[in-house]
Design a protein around this motif. Structure first.
Motif, PDB file in Angstrom:
ATOM      1  N   LEU A   1       1.079 182.041 -13.326  1.00 15.11           N
ATOM      2  CA  LEU A   1       1.858 182.807 -12.848  1.00 15.11           C
ATOM      3  C   LEU A   1       1.316 182.607 -11.516  1.00 15.11           C
ATOM      4  O   LEU A   1       0.385 183.543 -11.128  1.00 15.11           O
ATOM      5  CB  LEU A   1       2.323 183.607 -13.641  1.00 15.11           C
ATOM      6  N   GLY A   2       2.918 183.144 -10.690  1.00 17.17           N
ATOM      7  CA  GLY A   2       3.050 183.244  -9.327  1.00 17.17           C
ATOM      8  C   GLY A   2       3.708 184.588  -9.154  1.00 17.17           C
ATOM      9  O   GLY A   2       4.475 184.183  -9.931  1.00 17.17           O
ATOM     10  N   PHE A   3       3.690 185.164  -8.088  1.00 12.46           N
ATOM     11  CA  PHE A   3       4.454 186.017  -7.436  1.00 12.46           C
ATOM     12  C   PHE A   3       5.040 186.486  -6.053  1.00 12.46           C
ATOM     13  O   PHE A   3       4.865 185.440  -5.615  1.00 12.46           O
ATOM     14  CB  PHE A   3       3.175 187.132  -7.892  1.00 12.46           C
ATOM     15  N   PRO A   4       5.953 186.833  -5.618  1.00 11.36           N
ATOM     16  CA  PRO A   4       6.090 187.207  -5.126  1.00 11.36           C
ATOM     17  C   PRO A   4       5.756 188.059  -3.455  1.00 11.36           C
ATOM     18  O   PRO A   4       6.166 187.486  -2.270  1.00 11.36           O
ATOM     19  CB  PRO A   4       7.420 188.253  -4.979  1.00 11.36           C
TER      20      PRO A   4
ATOM     21  N   ASP B   1       2.613 192.326  -6.010  1.00 11.10           N
ATOM     22  CA  ASP B   1       2.862 192.480  -7.271  1.00 11.10           C
ATOM     23  C   ASP B   1       1.445 191.180  -8.101  1.00 11.10           C
ATOM     24  O   ASP B   1       1.641 192.353  -8.910  1.00 11.10           O
ATOM     25  CB  ASP B   1       3.930 191.470  -7.338  1.00 11.10           C
ATOM     26  N   ALA B   2       0.716 190.467  -7.664  1.00 14.35           N
ATOM     27  CA  ALA B   2      -0.434 189.859  -7.693  1.00 14.35           C
ATOM     28  C   ALA B   2      -1.218 190.651  -8.644  1.00 14.35           C
ATOM     29  O   ALA B   2      -1.701 190.654  -8.882  1.00 14.35           O
ATOM     30  CB  ALA B   2      -0.559 188.397  -6.609  1.00 14.35           C
ATOM     31  N   LEU B   3      -2.055 191.964  -7.291  1.00 11.28           N
ATOM     32  CA  LEU B   3      -2.672 192.648  -7.491  1.00 11.28           C
ATOM     33  C   LEU B   3      -2.143 193.684  -8.651  1.00 11.28           C
ATOM     34  O   LEU B   3      -2.917 193.974  -9.209  1.00 11.28           O
ATOM     35  CB  LEU B   3      -3.345 193.243  -6.612  1.00 11.28           C
TER      36      LEU B   3
ATOM     37  N   ALA C   1       6.177 189.373 -20.935  1.00 13.82           N
ATOM     38  CA  ALA C   1       6.985 190.316 -21.855  1.00 13.82           C
ATOM     39  C   ALA C   1       6.621 191.547 -20.932  1.00 13.82           C
ATOM     40  O   ALA C   1       8.035 192.574 -20.614  1.00 13.82           O
ATOM     41  CB  ALA C   1       7.322 190.840 -23.004  1.00 13.82           C
ATOM     42  N   TYR C   2       5.414 192.266 -21.074  1.00 18.91           N
ATOM     43  CA  TYR C   2       4.755 193.347 -20.222  1.00 18.91           C
ATOM     44  C   TYR C   2       5.041 193.369 -18.870  1.00 18.91           C
ATOM     45  O   TYR C   2       5.097 194.330 -18.821  1.00 18.91           O
ATOM     46  CB  TYR C   2       3.026 193.189 -21.179  1.00 18.91           C
TER      47      TYR C   2
ATOM     48  N   GLY D   1       8.591 196.285 -14.693  1.00 20.98           N
ATOM     49  CA  GLY D   1       9.438 195.818 -13.478  1.00 20.98           C
ATOM     50  C   GLY D   1       8.755 194.815 -11.984  1.00 20.98           C
ATOM     51  O   GLY D   1       8.831 194.446 -11.196  1.00 20.98           O
ATOM     52  N   ILE D   2       7.374 194.208 -12.402  1.00 16.93           N
ATOM     53  CA  ILE D   2       6.655 193.083 -11.739  1.00 16.93           C
ATOM     54  C   ILE D   2       7.279 191.732 -11.665  1.00 16.93           C
ATOM     55  O   ILE D   2       7.569 191.236 -13.079  1.00 16.93           O
ATOM     56  CB  ILE D   2       5.341 193.100 -12.038  1.00 16.93           C
ATOM     57  N   GLY D   3       7.913 190.572 -11.093  1.00 18.30           N
ATOM     58  CA  GLY D   3       8.365 189.868 -11.199  1.00 18.30           C
ATOM     59  C   GLY D   3       7.946 188.579 -11.047  1.00 18.30           C
ATOM     60  O   GLY D   3       6.829 188.575 -10.326  1.00 18.30           O
TER      61      GLY D   3
END
Length: 80
Positions: free
Chosen positions: A11-14, A18-20, A62-63, A68-70
């Motif tokens: 999974l990649g994050f902006p 967000d990743a942490l 889903a979680y 609210g984490i994209g």
């Protein structure tokens, strides 16, 4: 004896923030999560991606969406 490669979901994050946050939330949910350098194949995102088991993908996404984490990208990789 060499270990056989297994499929994992990345999974990649902006952002690193967000990743942490995602790592912490998924850990609290009981999902085994491993931070890894973001593979170039999923695009130019923050430098941290999360590796999870394919069986956990739907529950994790889903979680994170409900929190609210994209998620900017996801891919399946083979790793040991």
């Amino acid at each position: 004896m060499a270990r056989e490669p297994q499929a994992f979901v990345v999974l990649g994050f902006p952002s690193t923030h967000d990743a942490l946050d995602a790592e912490s939330l998924l850990g609290d949910l009981g999902i085994d999560v491993v931070p890894i350098p973001t593979p170039k194949s999923i695009g130019a995102l923050c430098g941290i991606a999360l590796r999870i088991a394919p069986a956990d993908e739907q529950r994790a996404t889903a979680y994170l969406q409900s929190a609210g984490i994209g998620i900017s990208a996801h891919a399946t990789i083979l790793d040991v």
